[in-house]
Design an enzyme around this catalytic site. Sequence first.
Site, mmCIF file in Angstrom:
data_model
loop_
_atom_site.group_PDB
_atom_site.id
_atom_site.type_symbol
_atom_site.label_atom_id
_atom_site.label_comp_id
_atom_site.label_asym_id
_atom_site.label_seq_id
_atom_site.Cartn_x
_atom_site.Cartn_y
_atom_site.Cartn_z
ATOM 1 N N HIS A 113 1.267 -1.394 0.063
ATOM 2 C CA HIS A 113 -0.010 -0.037 -0.090
ATOM 3 C C HIS A 113 1.079 1.144 0.131
ATOM 4 O O HIS A 113 1.263 1.439 0.965
ATOM 5 C CB HIS A 113 -1.197 -0.523 1.117
ATOM 6 C CG HIS A 113 -1.978 -1.259 0.799
ATOM 7 N ND1 HIS A 113 -3.331 -1.284 1.010
ATOM 8 C CD2 HIS A 113 -1.389 -2.376 1.321
ATOM 9 C CE1 HIS A 113 -3.995 -2.004 0.597
ATOM 10 N NE2 HIS A 113 -2.763 -3.236 0.870
ATOM 11 N N ALA A 123 17.114 -2.967 10.865
ATOM 12 C CA ALA A 123 18.173 -4.337 11.516
ATOM 13 C C ALA A 123 19.661 -4.056 11.236
ATOM 14 O O ALA A 123 20.014 -5.105 10.828
ATOM 15 C CB ALA A 123 17.286 -5.331 10.984
ATOM 16 N N ASP A 212 -3.422 8.773 5.338
ATOM 17 C CA ASP A 212 -4.705 9.733 5.301
ATOM 18 C C ASP A 212 -5.959 8.603 5.124
ATOM 19 O O ASP A 212 -5.428 7.483 4.681
ATOM 20 C CB ASP A 212 -5.012 10.846 4.078
ATOM 21 C CG ASP A 212 -5.359 10.031 2.954
ATOM 22 O OD1 ASP A 212 -5.564 9.582 1.946
ATOM 23 O OD2 ASP A 212 -4.360 10.910 1.911
ATOM 24 N N HIS A 214 -8.680 8.980 3.330
ATOM 25 C CA HIS A 214 -8.902 7.418 2.108
ATOM 26 C C HIS A 214 -7.927 7.081 1.713
ATOM 27 O O HIS A 214 -8.794 5.574 1.960
ATOM 28 C CB HIS A 214 -9.252 9.082 1.348
ATOM 29 C CG HIS A 214 -8.705 8.502 -0.023
ATOM 30 N ND1 HIS A 214 -10.327 7.978 -0.802
ATOM 31 C CD2 HIS A 214 -8.217 8.341 -1.077
ATOM 32 C CE1 HIS A 214 -9.764 7.386 -2.144
ATOM 33 N NE2 HIS A 214 -8.569 7.601 -2.172
ATOM 34 N N HIS A 218 -9.187 2.217 1.851
ATOM 35 C CA HIS A 218 -8.684 1.584 0.350
ATOM 36 C C HIS A 218 -7.592 -0.060 1.187
ATOM 37 O O HIS A 218 -8.691 -1.126 1.106
ATOM 38 C CB HIS A 218 -8.219 2.492 0.145
ATOM 39 C CG HIS A 218 -7.502 1.730 -1.467
ATOM 40 N ND1 HIS A 218 -8.529 0.597 -2.094
ATOM 41 C CD2 HIS A 218 -6.446 1.339 -1.507
ATOM 42 C CE1 HIS A 218 -7.707 0.397 -3.213
ATOM 43 N NE2 HIS A 218 -6.256 0.250 -2.957
ATOM 44 N N ARG A 223 -8.030 -5.219 3.121
ATOM 45 C CA ARG A 223 -7.194 -6.045 4.153
ATOM 46 C C ARG A 223 -7.931 -6.748 5.163
ATOM 47 O O ARG A 223 -7.610 -7.728 6.328
ATOM 48 C CB ARG A 223 -6.009 -5.487 4.488
ATOM 49 C CG ARG A 223 -5.368 -5.408 3.785
ATOM 50 C CD ARG A 223 -4.571 -6.247 2.928
ATOM 51 N NE ARG A 223 -3.596 -6.013 1.628
ATOM 52 C CZ ARG A 223 -3.155 -6.941 0.805
ATOM 53 N NH1 ARG A 223 -2.953 -8.424 1.237
ATOM 54 N NH2 ARG A 223 -2.289 -6.351 0.231
HETATM 55 C C1 LIG Z 1 -6.261 -10.242 -1.698
HETATM 56 C C2 LIG Z 1 -5.334 -10.310 -2.321
HETATM 57 C C3 LIG Z 1 -4.257 -10.209 -2.729
HETATM 58 C C4 LIG Z 1 -3.121 -9.989 -3.069
HETATM 59 N N1 LIG Z 1 -2.484 -10.441 -4.750
HETATM 60 C C5 LIG Z 1 -1.093 -10.372 -4.972
HETATM 61 C C6 LIG Z 1 -0.089 -10.767 -5.455
HETATM 62 O O1 LIG Z 1 -0.310 -12.233 -5.703
HETATM 63 N N2 LIG Z 1 1.148 -10.806 -5.483
HETATM 64 C C7 LIG Z 1 1.171 -8.901 -5.630
HETATM 65 O O2 LIG Z 1 2.298 -8.728 -6.236
HETATM 66 N N3 LIG Z 1 0.595 -8.177 -5.548
HETATM 67 C C8 LIG Z 1 -0.956 -8.942 -4.251
HETATM 68 N N4 LIG Z 1 -1.717 -7.899 -3.569
HETATM 69 C C9 LIG Z 1 -1.340 -6.393 -3.749
HETATM 70 C C10 LIG Z 1 -2.739 -5.997 -4.663
HETATM 71 O O3 LIG Z 1 -2.200 -5.550 -5.640
HETATM 72 C C11 LIG Z 1 -1.901 -4.051 -4.362
HETATM 73 O O4 LIG Z 1 -0.604 -4.162 -4.673
HETATM 74 C C12 LIG Z 1 -2.302 -4.179 -2.766
HETATM 75 O O5 LIG Z 1 -3.022 -4.103 -3.021
HETATM 76 C C13 LIG Z 1 -2.314 -2.612 -2.570
HETATM 77 O O6 LIG Z 1 -3.234 -1.778 -3.153
HETATM 78 P P1 LIG Z 1 -2.794 -0.737 -4.015
HETATM 79 O O7 LIG Z 1 -2.267 -0.354 -4.933
HETATM 80 O O8 LIG Z 1 -4.591 -0.176 -4.943
HETATM 81 O O9 LIG Z 1 -3.039 0.129 -2.737
HETATM 82 P P2 LIG Z 1 -2.023 1.285 -2.748
HETATM 83 O O10 LIG Z 1 -0.528 1.731 -3.684
HETATM 84 O O11 LIG Z 1 -2.356 2.215 -0.963
HETATM 85 O O12 LIG Z 1 -2.023 2.840 -4.140
HETATM 86 C C14 LIG Z 1 -4.211 3.099 -3.701
HETATM 87 C C15 LIG Z 1 -4.258 3.588 -4.745
HETATM 88 O O13 LIG Z 1 -3.536 4.857 -5.341
HETATM 89 C C16 LIG Z 1 -3.010 4.274 -7.009
HETATM 90 N N5 LIG Z 1 -2.142 4.689 -7.279
HETATM 91 C C17 LIG Z 1 -0.743 4.480 -6.036
HETATM 92 N N6 LIG Z 1 0.286 4.192 -7.116
HETATM 93 C C18 LIG Z 1 0.158 4.336 -7.957
HETATM 94 C C19 LIG Z 1 1.513 4.627 -8.979
HETATM 95 N N7 LIG Z 1 2.372 4.296 -8.673
HETATM 96 N N8 LIG Z 1 0.496 4.378 -10.312
HETATM 97 C C20 LIG Z 1 -0.868 4.794 -10.312
HETATM 98 N N9 LIG Z 1 -2.075 4.840 -9.468
HETATM 99 C C21 LIG Z 1 -0.914 4.589 -7.991
HETATM 100 C C22 LIG Z 1 -4.141 3.504 -7.397
HETATM 101 O O14 LIG Z 1 -4.656 4.111 -8.217
HETATM 102 C C23 LIG Z 1 -3.833 2.579 -6.105
HETATM 103 O O15 LIG Z 1 -5.410 1.417 -6.540
HETATM 104 C C24 LIG Z 1 -3.564 -8.426 -3.256
HETATM 105 C C25 LIG Z 1 -3.838 -7.762 -2.558
HETATM 106 C C26 LIG Z 1 -4.980 -8.114 -2.123
HETATM 107 C C27 LIG Z 1 -6.007 -7.518 -0.545
#
Ligand SMILES: Cc1cc2nc3c(=O)[nH]c(=O)nc-3n(C[C@H](O)[C@H](O)[C@H](O)COP(=O)(O)OP(=O)(O)OC[C@H]3O[C@@H](n4cnc5c(N)ncnc54)[C@H](O)[C@@H]3O)c2cc1C
Length: 301
Positions: A113, A123, A212, A214, A218, A223
């Site tokens: 995230h 460490a 924050d 919001h 998310h 989670r």
């Molecule tokens: C049940 C479950 C299974 C999962 N399995 C896997 C897995 O097998 N392998 C794996 O690698 N991950 C896995 N994940 C992780 C998942 O793919 C996301 O990386 C993780 O949930 C973080 O979500 P996010 O990127 O939306 O959140 P954040 O990083 O907090 O981002 C929030 C939002 O901000 C925007 N954002 C943030 N950074 C960027 C960027 N650089 N470019 C564009 N938009 C951005 C996007 O809209 C994003 O949705 C899993 C997650 C869950 C919940």
Amino acid sequence: MPLSPEHQAEIDELRARPQSTLRSTAAGMEGHLYTAYPVLDHGFVRVIDYMGDDAAICQAARVSYGRGTKSVSNDEGLIRYLMRHWHSTPFEMCEIKLHVKLPVFVARQWIRHRTANVNEYSARYSILDREFYIPAPEHVAAQSTVNNQGRGELLEGGEAARVLEILKADSARAYDNYEAMISQDGQQGLARELARMNLPANIYTQWYWKVDLHNLFHFLRLRADAHAQYEIRVYAEEICKLVADWVPFAYKAFEDYRMGGATLSATALDCIRRMVKGEEVTQETSGMSKGEWREFMQVVG
Ligand SMILES: Cc1cc2nc3c(=O)[nH]c(=O)nc-3n(C[C@H](O)[C@H](O)[C@H](O)COP(=O)(O)OP(=O)(O)OC[C@H]3O[C@@H](n4cnc5c(N)ncnc54)[C@H](O)[C@@H]3O)c2cc1C
């Protein structure tokens, strides 16, 4: 033990000396400030600081709407409107800073995230504690047969006990070797930044995590969900309790629209409209794949 006695004394002292402030505070959150809530066998979550409350969300929203807020004049109604219409920036006006102690394999999921600020225990600089996550027997389960990414039935017979013995013995041996390698007793002692590479992913780390509201929602949506791995879900559930006391209106709206709500595709909505009109819709006539239909049926009951 989640907290050292020194750490607990520091928390007790902070809580014993309230300070006055001109800033608005959230009474529900003041009650939690600094207190460590245990999670898993050695972990915890505690609030170090926070900014904003339900009123701060509304205050920010009213800047953008100006006088046009008459239709949603009360705070709870406005917050529900914002959540319903994905108007996210007012929720970013609230911030929270947590101190979390968690196993490294949970930290690897958490750190995905990206929209948070993190500062982790070093460490390279410090010696890690001899604290490893060992699951409770009721969480020692077999690979799921229906979900490649998850666990299913509990391990039966002596298998769970054997697994737990392996986890404990390997953790202990790895830590003994870690101590032996960094020891400067009669030898130079390996650098901590190198010795740590031999430690298993169930060892505990700690970090400060600031986010924050919001982006916290998310995180919690993903989670605290039943599909999240148990070991991260219990942290999310603990944080949910804190957030519910901090911003009760926003949390209620989040529970209603995000945690309890569902996103439907245009095809799914069309099926619902046909069902409401009395048509018997099946997977074959729905226009959905088997997987989509299964998930759709879970949503509509
Ligand atoms: C049940 C479950 C299974 C999962 N399995 C896997 C897995 O097998 N392998 C794996 O690698 N991950 C896995 N994940 C992780 C998942 O793919 C996301 O990386 C993780 O949930 C973080 O979500 P996010 O990127 O939306 O959140 P954040 O990083 O907090 O981002 C929030 C939002 O901000 C925007 N954002 C943030 N950074 C960027 C960027 N650089 N470019 C564009 N938009 C951005 C996007 O809209 C994003 O949705 C899993 C997650 C869950 C919940």
